[in-house]
Design a protein around this motif. Structure first.
Motif, PDB file in Angstrom:
ATOM      1  N   ASP A 312      36.702  39.063  35.753  1.00 21.72           N
ATOM      2  CA  ASP A 312      36.250  37.679  35.885  1.00 21.72           C
ATOM      3  C   ASP A 312      34.732  37.633  35.842  1.00 21.72           C
ATOM      4  O   ASP A 312      34.061  38.477  36.446  1.00 21.72           O
ATOM      5  N   SER A 313      34.202  36.643  35.151  1.00 23.94           N
ATOM      6  CA  SER A 313      32.749  36.532  35.024  1.00 23.94           C
ATOM      7  C   SER A 313      32.303  35.120  35.352  1.00 23.94           C
ATOM      8  O   SER A 313      33.025  34.151  35.133  1.00 23.94           O
ATOM      9  N   THR A 339      30.297  31.324  44.211  1.00 28.15           N
ATOM     10  CA  THR A 339      31.372  32.280  43.933  1.00 28.15           C
ATOM     11  C   THR A 339      31.343  33.436  44.925  1.00 28.15           C
ATOM     12  O   THR A 339      32.385  33.850  45.453  1.00 28.15           O
TER      13      THR A 339
END
Length: 454
Positions: A312-313, A339
């Motif tokens: 995930d980025s 995040t």
């Protein structure tokens, strides 16, 4: 504080504020909301009435009726009270680092033409933010308002809901107490602590907008200019007359579009790679380090992407590669911090997903915060160096963080990464990131010197 609700502010009338102000359940709910004092008066009154009947004392009967009637009358009056109030909440700030305080401002507006009685304002907060705040408000005049504030603080990152706001109504004698709740709530975001890093120079690193980072669209002369149509506000000195004559409309030369240097911050979240829990654990050190590195590179003009071991980025797989695709630094920083505020351990056992993401394109600078590695994970991380211009790794020493007397294989894995071209450093408890960051520069300088001598 202004009288208008700011964006994101919790401002909502209570469910009962629009009409009669009665709680659900009507008079029965009001009777059930009698306090200990009210129930004591009611019990004493009933007992006095019974004793007066047994003893034949009429005076005792009058006292008993008075004692029993007082809480009932208070419940009836409170039930028929028609207060119309509106509450609001404002966080200052709404995003704070772990260990820092945020102030919550509450405001209560009396939007009716009648004054209120004694009110108690209570806000619901998670236990990690501290005790539940309560405020006693005296009479609020018609169209008047009251403002109070309290502080919240958490050593644990996360997103914490504040609210809904509760309002308690009570009579002057304290016989009855009704609770009314507002509907809206706000969210306090506690992000990881960050540390200021020195502007060091790493091997193979290019500056965010350094030499060689500009992509000119017209390099071979006047015939190779790529024009575009004229837009309002364009400088007339940029008009390209040959293209204007060719297309029959006003055309201007394109401006040079800067290509921002890319940086990927890799955070290993595997649960097997870390020991302990809490604010001083190895995982929290890695999360804080990733946040510090991301903010530092954004300040230096890099286009930064946060990547995890799961692949995930943030802000996304296409964030690198140009100024047109990269979000503003402030927006990117806020997105990454939000995040990291809620990131948790993953169930993965390797870093293959992150390697697949890096393998799909040529990265710029790679800064990795890794948990304890096994041989397979270390080999995967070593191969990541082939897709980068420079790579720095901070590897957690599992034995040191677990206070284990047995030696770990961290030094061997760090040596493996260095042989693959990484600037790799082991991380042990008590080592601040700024010191390790400077050590990375020194190690990188030695690598540059060795290559130059060869």
């Amino acid at each position: 504080m202004s009288a208008q609700a700011a964006p994101g502010q919790d401002r909502a009338p209570a469910p009962d504020a629009s009409a009669s102000g009665r709680t659900s359940g009507g008079l029965r709910a009001a009777l059930a909301a009698t306090t200990t004092r009210g129930r004591s008066f009611l019990a004493a009154g009933i007992a006095a009435v019974i004793c007066s009947y047994v003893l034949g004392q009429s005076d005792l009967l009058r006292v008993g009726l008075l004692l029993a009637a007082l809480p009932l009358v208070c419940a009836l009056v409170l039930h028929r009270t028609r207060y119309r109030v509106a509450g609001s909440r404002r966080l200052s700030p709404a995003r704070v680092p772990a260990g820092s305080e945020s102030r919550v401002h509450l405001r209560l507006d009396n939007v009716s033409r009648l004054p209120t009685g004694l009110l108690m304002l209570q806000d619901r907060v998670p236990y990690v933010l501290g005790p539940r705040p309560r405020f006693v408000l005296d009479r609020v005049e018609p169209t008047g308002r009251r403002e109070v504030s309290y502080r919240v603080r958490s050593d644990l990152r996360g997103r914490y809901p504040l609210g809904p706001l509760q309002l308690r109504l009570t009579d002057p004698f304290g016989m009855c107490e009704l609770t009314r709740s507002f509907s809206a709530y706000d969210t306090l975001t506690v992000v990881p602590r960050t540390e200021a890093l020195a502007p060091v120079r790493l091997a193979g690193e290019t500056t965010g907008f350094g030499d060689g980072r500009h992509r000119a669209l017209a390099l071979a002369g006047e015939d190779d200019v790529l024009p575009r149509e004229y837009r309002h506000g364009d400088d007339l000195r940029r008009v390209h007359w040959r293209s204007t004559a060719k297309y029959g409309e006003l055309m201007v030369r394109r401006e040079e579009q800067p290509q921002r240097a890319g940086c990927t911050v890799l955070l290993d979240t595997r649960a097997d790679g870390y020991y302990g829990a809490g604010p001083d654990s190895a995982f929290e050190w890695a999360v804080s380090g990733a946040a510090s590195a991301a903010l530092h590179m954004l300040e230096r003009g890099f286009s930064v992407r946060l990547l995890t071991d799961t692949g995930d980025s943030v802000p996304g797989p296409d964030a690198l590669g140009g100024a047109q695709q990269s979000p503003e630094s402030a927006d990117a920083a806020g997105l990454m911090l939000d995040t990291l505020a809620v990131i948790d351990h993953s169930d993965g056992e390797d870093i293959a997903a992150a390697y697949d993401v890096l393998r799909s394109g040529h990265e710029g600078l790679l800064v990795a915060f890794l948990g304890e590695l096994d041989d397979e994970s270390a080999a995967t991380v070593a191969r990541m160096r082939q897709r980068t211009t420079a790579a720095v790794a901070f590897v957690m020493d599992g034995a040191a963080w677990a206070q284990d007397a047995e030696p770990s294989a961290t030094d061997d894995h760090v040596r493996m990464l260095r042989e693959a071209g990484w600037t790799a450093l082991p991380v042990r408890p008590g080592q601040p990131l700024p010191d390790l960051w400077r050590q990375a520069e020194q190690h990188s300088s030695r690598i540059q010197g060795t290559k130059a001598g060869a």
